[in-house]
Motif scaffolding. Structure first.
Motif, PDB file in Angstrom:
ATOM      1  N   GLN A  12       0.842  -1.199   0.000  1.00 53.80           N
ATOM      2  CA  GLN A  12       0.000   0.000   0.000  1.00 53.80           C
ATOM      3  C   GLN A  12       0.875   1.247   0.000  1.00 53.80           C
ATOM      4  N   TYR A  13       0.225   2.371  -0.210  1.00 59.78           N
ATOM      5  CA  TYR A  13       0.894   3.674  -0.212  1.00 59.78           C
ATOM      6  C   TYR A  13       0.495   4.362   1.092  1.00 59.78           C
ATOM      7  N   MET A  39      -3.945   0.294  -9.790  1.00 53.62           N
ATOM      8  CA  MET A  39      -4.148  -0.272  -8.456  1.00 53.62           C
ATOM      9  C   MET A  39      -5.006  -1.535  -8.501  1.00 53.62           C
ATOM     10  N   THR A  40      -4.743  -2.412  -7.554  1.00 49.09           N
ATOM     11  CA  THR A  40      -5.495  -3.677  -7.488  1.00 49.09           C
ATOM     12  C   THR A  40      -5.956  -3.916  -6.055  1.00 49.09           C
ATOM     13  N   GLY A  41      -6.820  -3.022  -5.578  1.00 47.96           N
ATOM     14  CA  GLY A  41      -7.365  -3.198  -4.230  1.00 47.96           C
ATOM     15  C   GLY A  41      -8.566  -4.121  -4.233  1.00 47.96           C
ATOM     16  N   GLY A  42      -9.256  -4.149  -3.107  1.00 46.83           N
ATOM     17  CA  GLY A  42     -10.494  -4.939  -2.984  1.00 46.83           C
ATOM     18  C   GLY A  42     -10.240  -6.400  -2.723  1.00 46.83           C
ATOM     19  N   PHE A  60       6.100   2.276  -6.310  1.00 45.83           N
ATOM     20  CA  PHE A  60       5.413   1.145  -5.688  1.00 45.83           C
ATOM     21  C   PHE A  60       5.311  -0.045  -6.642  1.00 45.83           C
ATOM     22  N   GLN A 100      -0.148  12.800  -3.085  1.00 45.16           N
ATOM     23  CA  GLN A 100      -1.067  11.745  -2.653  1.00 45.16           C
ATOM     24  C   GLN A 100      -2.466  11.849  -3.255  1.00 45.16           C
ATOM     25  N   LEU A 142     -12.807   0.831  -4.664  1.00 46.32           N
ATOM     26  CA  LEU A 142     -11.688   0.235  -3.914  1.00 46.32           C
ATOM     27  C   LEU A 142     -10.764  -0.535  -4.838  1.00 46.32           C
ATOM     28  N   LYS A 143     -11.363  -1.192  -5.841  1.00 42.90           N
ATOM     29  CA  LYS A 143     -10.582  -2.036  -6.754  1.00 42.90           C
ATOM     30  C   LYS A 143      -9.568  -1.234  -7.542  1.00 42.90           C
ATOM     31  N   SER A 144      -9.988  -0.063  -8.055  1.00 42.51           N
ATOM     32  CA  SER A 144      -9.056   0.637  -8.932  1.00 42.51           C
ATOM     33  C   SER A 144      -8.721   2.069  -8.539  1.00 42.51           C
ATOM     34  N   ARG A 145      -9.190   2.535  -7.368  1.00 44.81           N
ATOM     35  CA  ARG A 145      -8.840   3.893  -6.950  1.00 44.81           C
ATOM     36  C   ARG A 145      -8.216   3.945  -5.550  1.00 44.81           C
ATOM     37  N   ALA A 146      -8.031   2.798  -4.934  1.00 50.42           N
ATOM     38  CA  ALA A 146      -7.359   2.784  -3.627  1.00 50.42           C
ATOM     39  C   ALA A 146      -5.957   2.212  -3.852  1.00 50.42           C
ATOM     40  N   MET A 205      -1.473   7.933   1.536  1.00 52.36           N
ATOM     41  CA  MET A 205      -2.511   8.127   0.517  1.00 52.36           C
ATOM     42  C   MET A 205      -3.685   7.174   0.734  1.00 52.36           C
ATOM     43  N   PHE A 255      -3.544   0.115  -3.481  1.00 51.89           N
ATOM     44  CA  PHE A 255      -3.077  -1.207  -3.034  1.00 51.89           C
ATOM     45  C   PHE A 255      -2.621  -1.968  -4.273  1.00 51.89           C
ATOM     46  N   LYS A 297      -6.535   8.381   3.088  1.00 56.29           N
ATOM     47  CA  LYS A 297      -7.250   9.522   2.501  1.00 56.29           C
ATOM     48  C   LYS A 297      -8.125   9.085   1.333  1.00 56.29           C
TER      49      LYS A 297
END
Lengths: 148, 82
Positions: free
Chosen positions: A51-52, B79-82, B7, B58, A115-119, A55, A121, A58
């Motif tokens: 993760q960042y 990004m690949t969250g979730g 990252f 950020q 969450l999938k493409s704007r957070a 950021m 991770f 936020k």
């Protein structure tokens, strides 16, 4: 609003019970939990989530706040883990509370899509033979944002 | 001085998670060109910008964005969250 970025496991039952207990004026609570999926070949040892710092919190708060305003939610919760997770482990969860179920469901989907493409991770699959692969973002995840 | 962060595979390709640089780059594009000219590792990491995202202080931004007043730039894959 509650947003937590953490390495520790979370107790899904306890979080849901607490979330529902403190909410007022809602008639519907929707929750979604993401689990580390075993690779199809069954050769995955772990999922590492980078993760960042700074950021992440936020970005998640912004996404949750947008959902709260758009669907007039009574409350919203996001928990997202990072670090090394075993297959079957809980990665993240969202919860939404609204007067009616349609809003709670839609807001939960919105949270998940963003969450999938704007957070910030990034997932890496660590395989049993020592190899490791970054999980590529899917075009369909980016496309999912256009419906909102 | 500007903090530049990397990252995921961008970090791995460049070989470090962050660095402080002195730059007069006017836009993100200019900064990318400056870094790419330094060394093959940067050139490789920045070879396909469509596979990269950038955040300024950020907040997700664009490669043609100005760097005036920006203190922290981060480069990373989608990004690949979730």
């Amino acid at each position: 609003m509650q947003v937590r970025v953490q390495t520790e496991e979370f107790d899904l039952g306890q979080v849901c019970a607490d979330f529902s207990a403190r909410v007022t004026g809602a008639g519907a609570v929707v929750t979604f939990t993401g689990i580390v999926r075993e690779a199809e070949a069954g050769d995955m040892l772990a999922m590492e989530i980078e993760q960042y710092p700074g950021m992440t919190q936020k970005a998640l708060e912004k996404i949750a706040q947008d959902a709260i305003e758009r669907w007039s939610l009574a409350d919203a919760l996001v928990i997202h883990r990072h670090g090394r997770l075993a297959p079957g482990a809980q990665i993240m969860m969202v919860a939404t509370a609204a007067r009616h179920r349609k809003d709670a469901f839609e807001a939960a989907e919105y949270l998940m899509d963003f969450l999938k493409s704007r957070a910030p991770f990034w997932k890496k699959e660590i395989l049993k033979d020592g190899r490791a692969d970054w999980v590529a973002a899917k075009d369909s995840d980016e496309d999912a944002l256009t419906r909102w | 001085m500007m903090d530049v962060l990397y990252f995921a595979w961008v970090r791995e390709r460049i070989g470090l998670p962050r660095e402080q640089i002195e730059t007069s780059a006017a836009t993100v594009h200019d900064l990318v060109a400056e870094l790419s000219a330094r060394d093959a590792r940067y050139a490789l990491a920045f070879s396909d910008l469509s596979a990269l995202r950038v955040a300024l202080d950020q907040e997700l931004s664009e490669f043609d964005a100005p760097l005036d007043g920006v203190r922290e730039v981060a480069f990373f894959p989608p990004m690949t969250g979730g």
